[in-house]
Design a protein around this motif. Structure first.
Motif, PDB file in Angstrom:
ATOM      1  N   LEU A  63      -3.633   4.103   5.580  1.00  0.00           N
ATOM      2  CA  LEU A  63      -4.155   3.180   4.536  1.00  0.00           C
ATOM      3  C   LEU A  63      -4.662   3.584   3.454  1.00  0.00           C
TER       4      LEU A  63
ATOM      5  N   PRO B 213       2.665  -2.801   6.071  1.00  0.00           N
ATOM      6  CA  PRO B 213       1.843  -1.803   5.357  1.00  0.00           C
ATOM      7  C   PRO B 213       1.917  -0.428   5.615  1.00  0.00           C
TER       8      PRO B 213
ATOM      9  N   GLY C 274       0.711  -1.302   0.099  1.00  0.00           N
ATOM     10  CA  GLY C 274      -0.206   0.028   0.108  1.00  0.00           C
ATOM     11  C   GLY C 274       1.022   1.362   0.033  1.00  0.00           C
TER      12      GLY C 274
ATOM     13  N   HIS D 196      -4.459   1.781   1.154  1.00  0.00           N
ATOM     14  CA  HIS D 196      -4.441   0.437   0.542  1.00  0.00           C
ATOM     15  C   HIS D 196      -5.884  -0.033  -0.008  1.00  0.00           C
TER      16      HIS D 196
END
Lengths: 365, 365
Positions: free
Chosen positions: B358, B354, B183, B360
């Motif tokens: 986020l 990650p 991400g 992502h």
DNA sequence: GGCGCCACCTAAACCGGTTTAGTGACGTGT
DNA sequence: ACACGTCACTAAACCGGTTTAGGTGGCGCC
């Protein structure tokens, strides 16, 4: 055209081969203008002597050997060899000698025998000395000039096998004293292999200082200089009921791995645990905390070892003729000034701090 | 007694010098029982050929050279040479060749010229290739067989100068893709010197993947592979207004120093910042967090390079006579199987995680 | 003017192998 | 029985230097 030979030069200069050889080696028996003419011709033809041919007639290889008695994987992270080799080479190349490298994982005796049997080298350097190492005796038997890379502990093998190197012990003593000064009383040691002289001498120095200070000689774990073994040893020490407040590692690699283990267990360095290394690898100053360690000038060491070896090689002009023996004065090369190696010294950084439980009973006013 | 010569063996066996030479080299013209007798005598006398004499008559040095074009201080923490040399040596020694090392901080051209002028080597290995490196052309001019240690990018210099090595780029691409998968969208690069081909190729791979993914090509700082420069570059990146969430370092040493800087600034790795290295040095797995990096099999690389060089050296039996040229089939040594080097590959550890914010958007169900 | 000596240089042996040319003994075909 | 070829080996040249033994010329000297 291929490389010109001495014969080509002779023909071009209108003299004999011998004359050229004399002129090039600055020997008497050639008038100065003839000498100059020969040198000019040689230079203009771009002549350079063939190392092989010269070696054959003088019975000198103009090369020295370094046998690395380690497995490739152990060689991998070594802090010593690259610098040491660099130091060697600066001296060797300016004296016209080449450096021959050989990696002999197991049978290094065979490697030495081969080097001398093939006549490839005039002398060798021996590293990673073991206690009761059989190599010095072998080299003495082969009558091969050798520099044993390590402190001169007064042993004597043959007339042409000498030690060259600084003693680790004073710097290790300084390290342990530094920890004592910080109030530590439980000072552990992660040692190198005890069959290696530098592993043993570092441990000996650590032990000696503690003993002299009247402090308990802390736990010691024998490791093998690898990161993996350093991590294992550290875990073992941190598992002890009476956890040490300081750990002296025999090299930086193990210390760095130890730092990782401490961090993982939530043991703060340096407030809860002080650690020290040995080598001052490039990364040591950039770790957090930056590593207190011992700096050695390995390049200078390499230079010194090379000079010492060349002294040995030059020391005996002709061997086995026996004629030269009667003067007995090999001492003219015995000057040691340029073959001294600067002592190792402690570099204090952030990985050492006062002992957590302050049993520090003020030795300062 | 000194080393027995071939003449001693001949006398002892009651044959001529030539016969001994024939017998030892497995050439026809010697009856099998005479051959056996000669071999027995030679063995019992402990005879071994003199490398120098053999080199002189065959015009082959039975040695190859490795010129390290680096200053001693740069050589110090190198992750490459010790392993590479170990790999080289295993192959060279079993084929009877020696490895000559030369450290040429500045003028490495002179070092090569000297090696060939003195006739010390049959071929050389060239490392640390620069873009627009002048050495391959020099070696082609000197007609010195050479292996250029690096990926084969299709350049061609002379008939006896070839490249050997794995390409870094795929593994770097894999690394960047790994970060993209986590991400990350602000992925910086701390590059090696851009005049070095491996510095440039790693940067190129990083850039290519980002570009192909449609992600902004993040900030890049050119450093010099040293810990010091890695630390500086990291500080610079962390000072940016839009701080990267991941940094791809061109080697482990810089990544390790970067880890220290991040730690010092209270930037947590990997939750706030992911970092990756290249080399998989021994300490990488023992850092906290353990370093995600690229592992290369440098020992295998060394073996492959040595094999390739020996192929080149053996490929042309006699040079400059010109007679052998008419067959034109040097291809019989062209088998590449044993001179392939295993590709580098990503090793995922704990220093990558990650991306913090986020963004992502679930490419997994 | 003949002698010896020294300075300068040539010729040749040598280092330890490889390689080529050549030699003697033996077997073979006709 | 004779030329011929092959085999097995010896002798010698060669690689590119160094080193030793010789040899030539010029000079001073008696």
């Amino acid at each position: 055209m291929a490389r010109p030979t001495i014969t080509d030069v002779a023909r071009a200069a209108g003299v004999s081969k011998g004359a050229v050889s004399f002129a090039l080696n600055d020997r008497p028996g050639i008038s100065s203008d003839t000498r100059r003419r020969i040198l000019d011709v040689a230079a203009s033809m771009g002549w350079t002597p063939s190392a092989g041919a010269r070696a054959l007639s003088t019975s000198r290889a103009l090369a020295v050997g370094l046998v690395l008695a380690r497995a490739p994987e152990v060689l991998r992270a070594d802090a010593f060899f690259p610098s040491f080799i660099a130091g060697l080479e600066t001296v060797l190349s300016e004296r016209g000698h080449a450096l021959l490298l050989q990696v002999a994982e197991r049978d290094d005796h065979a490697a030495y025998r081969r080097l001398v049997a093939e006549g490839r080298v005039d002398g060798v350097l021996v590293t990673d000395l073991h206690v009761d190492d059989t190599r010095p005796a072998l080299l003495a038997e082969l009558d091969l000039p050798a520099v044993l890379v390590g402190p001169d502990l007064g042993e004597s093998w043959g007339p042409r096998q000498v030690a060259c190197g600084a003693d680790d012990a004073p710097a290790v003593r300084e390290t342990v004293q530094h920890l004592l000064d910080l109030g530590h009383t439980r000072i552990a040691h992660v040692a190198g292999p005890q069959q290696l002289v530098h592993g043993r001498s570092r441990r000996g120095a650590w032990e000696q200082v503690l003993r002299e200070a009247g402090v308990a000689v802390g736990p010691v774990v024998e490791a093998d200089f690898s990161a993996e073994s350093g991590a294992r040893a550290t875990a073992q020490l941190l598992d002890l009921a009476e956890r040490p407040t300081a750990i002296v590692y025999a090299n930086d690699l193990m210390a760095t791995a130890g730092l990782g283990v401490a961090h993982e267990r939530g043991v703060d360095v340096p407030t809860e645990l002080s650690i020290t290394g040995f080598d001052d690898t490039e990364i040591a100053a950039h770790l957090r905390p930056a590593l207190t360690t011992v700096r050695t000038d390995v390049v200078a060491w390499g230079r010194a070892a090379a000079r010492r070896l060349l002294q040995l090689v030059d020391g005996v002009s002709t061997d086995s003729t026996g004629e030269t023996g009667e003067t007995g004065e090999t001492g003219e090369n015995g000057g040691t000034g340029e073959t001294d190696v600067p002592p190792a010294r402690l570099v204090v950084r952030a990985s050492t701090a006062p002992a957590p439980t302050l049993t520090h009973q003020g030795d300062r006013p």
